[in-house]
Design an enzyme around this catalytic site. Sequence first.
Site, PDB file in Angstrom:
ATOM      1  N   CYS A 169      31.367 -10.755  19.816  1.00  0.00           N
ATOM      2  CA  CYS A 169      30.228 -10.781  18.898  1.00  0.00           C
ATOM      3  C   CYS A 169      30.772 -10.918  17.486  1.00  0.00           C
ATOM      4  O   CYS A 169      31.892 -10.474  17.216  1.00  0.00           O
ATOM      5  CB  CYS A 169      29.414  -9.494  19.012  1.00  0.00           C
ATOM      6  SG  CYS A 169      27.890  -9.546  18.034  1.00  0.00           S
ATOM      7  N   CYS A 209      29.345  -9.639  14.653  1.00  0.00           N
ATOM      8  CA  CYS A 209      28.812  -8.710  13.640  1.00  0.00           C
ATOM      9  C   CYS A 209      29.882  -7.967  12.844  1.00  0.00           C
ATOM     10  O   CYS A 209      29.696  -7.696  11.666  1.00  0.00           O
ATOM     11  CB  CYS A 209      27.800  -7.746  14.246  1.00  0.00           C
ATOM     12  SG  CYS A 209      28.440  -6.688  15.551  1.00  0.00           S
ATOM     13  N   CYS A 266      24.612 -10.410  14.321  1.00  0.00           N
ATOM     14  CA  CYS A 266      25.359 -10.818  15.510  1.00  0.00           C
ATOM     15  C   CYS A 266      25.416 -12.334  15.681  1.00  0.00           C
ATOM     16  O   CYS A 266      25.979 -12.834  16.660  1.00  0.00           O
ATOM     17  CB  CYS A 266      24.762 -10.158  16.753  1.00  0.00           C
ATOM     18  SG  CYS A 266      24.812  -8.359  16.650  1.00  0.00           S
ATOM     19  N   LYS A 269      20.031  -5.663  26.456  1.00  0.00           N
ATOM     20  CA  LYS A 269      20.502  -4.796  25.372  1.00  0.00           C
ATOM     21  C   LYS A 269      19.347  -4.542  24.426  1.00  0.00           C
ATOM     22  O   LYS A 269      18.836  -5.467  23.795  1.00  0.00           O
ATOM     23  CB  LYS A 269      21.656  -5.483  24.644  1.00  0.00           C
ATOM     24  CG  LYS A 269      22.160  -4.730  23.431  1.00  0.00           C
ATOM     25  CD  LYS A 269      23.394  -5.398  22.861  1.00  0.00           C
ATOM     26  CE  LYS A 269      23.860  -4.722  21.591  1.00  0.00           C
ATOM     27  NZ  LYS A 269      25.060  -5.373  21.026  1.00  0.00           N
ATOM     28  N   ARG A 285      27.928   1.715  14.568  1.00  0.00           N
ATOM     29  CA  ARG A 285      27.943   0.823  13.396  1.00  0.00           C
ATOM     30  C   ARG A 285      28.728   1.460  12.264  1.00  0.00           C
ATOM     31  O   ARG A 285      29.362   0.766  11.477  1.00  0.00           O
ATOM     32  CB  ARG A 285      26.518   0.466  12.988  1.00  0.00           C
ATOM     33  CG  ARG A 285      25.883  -0.427  14.037  1.00  0.00           C
ATOM     34  CD  ARG A 285      24.489  -0.850  13.691  1.00  0.00           C
ATOM     35  NE  ARG A 285      23.858  -1.465  14.857  1.00  0.00           N
ATOM     36  CZ  ARG A 285      22.564  -1.682  14.975  1.00  0.00           C
ATOM     37  NH1 ARG A 285      21.745  -1.340  13.991  1.00  0.00           N
ATOM     38  NH2 ARG A 285      22.090  -2.226  16.074  1.00  0.00           N
ATOM     39  N   ARG A 333      18.020  -5.957  14.110  1.00  0.00           N
ATOM     40  CA  ARG A 333      18.442  -6.856  15.178  1.00  0.00           C
ATOM     41  C   ARG A 333      17.313  -7.171  16.177  1.00  0.00           C
ATOM     42  O   ARG A 333      17.576  -7.659  17.261  1.00  0.00           O
ATOM     43  CB  ARG A 333      19.601  -6.223  15.961  1.00  0.00           C
ATOM     44  CG  ARG A 333      20.813  -5.832  15.138  1.00  0.00           C
ATOM     45  CD  ARG A 333      22.063  -5.930  15.996  1.00  0.00           C
ATOM     46  NE  ARG A 333      23.218  -5.198  15.495  1.00  0.00           N
ATOM     47  CZ  ARG A 333      23.983  -5.571  14.468  1.00  0.00           C
ATOM     48  NH1 ARG A 333      23.679  -6.652  13.776  1.00  0.00           N
ATOM     49  NH2 ARG A 333      25.043  -4.853  14.128  1.00  0.00           N
ATOM     50  N   GLU A 352      15.593 -11.996  31.035  1.00  0.00           N
ATOM     51  CA  GLU A 352      16.908 -12.206  30.408  1.00  0.00           C
ATOM     52  C   GLU A 352      18.034 -11.998  31.431  1.00  0.00           C
ATOM     53  O   GLU A 352      19.032 -12.711  31.431  1.00  0.00           O
ATOM     54  CB  GLU A 352      17.100 -11.223  29.246  1.00  0.00           C
ATOM     55  CG  GLU A 352      16.158 -11.455  28.087  1.00  0.00           C
ATOM     56  CD  GLU A 352      16.780 -12.354  27.021  1.00  0.00           C
ATOM     57  OE1 GLU A 352      17.899 -12.835  27.233  1.00  0.00           O
ATOM     58  OE2 GLU A 352      16.123 -12.556  25.980  1.00  0.00           O
ATOM     59  N   LYS A 372      21.987  -1.680  28.510  1.00  0.00           N
ATOM     60  CA  LYS A 372      22.463  -0.889  27.378  1.00  0.00           C
ATOM     61  C   LYS A 372      21.308  -0.574  26.444  1.00  0.00           C
ATOM     62  O   LYS A 372      20.539  -1.493  26.160  1.00  0.00           O
ATOM     63  CB  LYS A 372      23.528  -1.728  26.657  1.00  0.00           C
ATOM     64  CG  LYS A 372      23.991  -1.200  25.339  1.00  0.00           C
ATOM     65  CD  LYS A 372      24.930  -2.182  24.695  1.00  0.00           C
ATOM     66  CE  LYS A 372      25.357  -1.637  23.345  1.00  0.00           C
ATOM     67  NZ  LYS A 372      26.142  -2.572  22.600  1.00  0.00           N
ATOM     68  N   SER A 400      27.097   4.880  21.706  1.00  0.00           N
ATOM     69  CA  SER A 400      27.611   5.876  20.769  1.00  0.00           C
ATOM     70  C   SER A 400      26.647   7.033  20.529  1.00  0.00           C
ATOM     71  O   SER A 400      27.050   8.189  20.509  1.00  0.00           O
ATOM     72  CB  SER A 400      27.967   5.191  19.457  1.00  0.00           C
ATOM     73  OG  SER A 400      26.861   4.469  18.951  1.00  0.00           O
ATOM     74  N   TYR A 414      32.251   6.678  26.164  1.00  0.00           N
ATOM     75  CA  TYR A 414      33.255   7.283  25.283  1.00  0.00           C
ATOM     76  C   TYR A 414      33.795   8.576  25.893  1.00  0.00           C
ATOM     77  O   TYR A 414      34.761   9.136  25.395  1.00  0.00           O
ATOM     78  CB  TYR A 414      32.650   7.527  23.898  1.00  0.00           C
ATOM     79  CG  TYR A 414      32.168   6.243  23.250  1.00  0.00           C
ATOM     80  CD1 TYR A 414      33.055   5.406  22.594  1.00  0.00           C
ATOM     81  CD2 TYR A 414      30.832   5.836  23.357  1.00  0.00           C
ATOM     82  CE1 TYR A 414      32.636   4.203  22.039  1.00  0.00           C
ATOM     83  CE2 TYR A 414      30.398   4.641  22.808  1.00  0.00           C
ATOM     84  CZ  TYR A 414      31.311   3.832  22.157  1.00  0.00           C
ATOM     85  OH  TYR A 414      30.880   2.633  21.624  1.00  0.00           O
TER      86      TYR A 414
HETATM   87  C1  PBG Z   1      28.086  -5.546  18.835  1.00  0.00           C
HETATM   88  C2  PBG Z   1      27.918  -4.281  19.589  1.00  0.00           C
HETATM   89  C3  PBG Z   1      27.240  -3.108  19.230  1.00  0.00           C
HETATM   90  C4  PBG Z   1      27.486  -2.170  20.233  1.00  0.00           C
HETATM   91  C5  PBG Z   1      28.284  -2.803  21.170  1.00  0.00           C
HETATM   92  N1  PBG Z   1      28.515  -4.108  20.770  1.00  0.00           N
HETATM   93  C6  PBG Z   1      26.499  -2.777  18.015  1.00  0.00           C
HETATM   94  C7  PBG Z   1      25.154  -3.322  17.774  1.00  0.00           C
HETATM   95  O1  PBG Z   1      24.566  -4.030  18.603  1.00  0.00           O
HETATM   96  O2  PBG Z   1      24.688  -3.057  16.676  1.00  0.00           O
HETATM   97  C8  PBG Z   1      26.997  -0.750  20.264  1.00  0.00           C
HETATM   98  C9  PBG Z   1      27.804   0.193  21.068  1.00  0.00           C
HETATM   99  C10 PBG Z   1      27.529   1.634  20.847  1.00  0.00           C
HETATM  100  O3  PBG Z   1      26.605   2.043  20.114  1.00  0.00           O
HETATM  101  O4  PBG Z   1      28.281   2.434  21.419  1.00  0.00           O
HETATM  102  N2  PBG Z   1      27.013  -6.375  18.795  1.00  0.00           N
END
Ligand code: PBG
Length: 324
Positions: free
Chosen positions: A118, A120, A128, A193, A203, A215, A231, A246, A272, A311
């Site tokens: 990605c 970003c 992204c 996602k 982030r 986003r 999707e 996700k 996260s 994690y």
């Molecule tokens: C990149 C990406 C993100 C995450 C994984 N790949 C951030 C986003 O979409 O803003 C998030 C992972 C997480 O929060 O642990 N596009």
Amino acid sequence: MNHNNLRRLRRTPQLREIFEETRLNASEWIYPIFVKEGAAEKESINSMPGQFRHSLESLKSLSDEIAEAGVKSVLLFGLPSSKDEAATSSRAENGIVQQAIRQLKKQNPDLVVMTDVCVCAYTPHGHCGVVKGEAIDNDATLPLLAEMAVSHAQSGADIVAPSSMMDGQVAALRCALNRSGLLDTAIMGYSIKYSGPFYGPFRDAADSSPSFGDRSSYQHSSANPRHSMRELKEDIEEGADLVMVKPGLSYLDVIYRARQATDLPLAVYSVSGEYSMIKAAAERGWIDEKAAALETLRAFKRAGADLVITYFAVQACQWIKSQS
Ligand code: PBG
């Protein structure tokens, strides 16, 4: 007496163990790792206690630590030292992720290495995809993602994972990988996602917040699971080798639906925010960290996930080892 004695099977720890329907296994956990270009040593991430932005040097000891714990696979995220509109540093032969892949594979050839694909974290605007005015240009983004994936694969990544949520990203990667002779590199589609607050700590960790807007024109809406299933179907048709949902905790129903909809391996990304909530409550003494984390990992499995990006991977491996 007109009831069944179901407690019979829960009477002793041994009975409870042999009748366990859902068993946790170290090989199902994927550990996300942040690597930072130019870092002299590892930096702790405030919003994610226990997680770090690694330098190439500190990645060496981490690699030993995870091998010792029994972690089998990792997912790499890069923090480049320079960003531009074309995300140039994302596909540099000596980019931070490319170097990290080679180093990890050299140190531990058995480790399965996956990479996030990605732009970003590599662009000043933090979106992204390629920005045109205030909009994201879907098709202008695809070649950037494809080149980034090829570069990761050439450095030795086993699996590339496009997360930018552009239409056609899986097909673009498959086509570019094949054209470069990288037929063995697998693609994990970030098929479903959702846009939402649970990526907040990430982030902060990856310095990848969008500088304007949000986003929601490319990530999914938590209100629309049917749209998400469309999707998912697209990613499968485009050639994804495995698919992903996700975040995890707030989408257990979607994991279950995805499980029913495909025979491909299914991953879930416990993001996260899910990690940091448990960590924060545990730090205050409000929750038992180990029990809470393991319960969530079991929930993903019950819902139908084969793999969990978490994690907690290193700790969870240590926890289940000490139990057996
Ligand atoms: C990149 C990406 C993100 C995450 C994984 N790949 C951030 C986003 O979409 O803003 C998030 C992972 C997480 O929060 O642990 N596009």
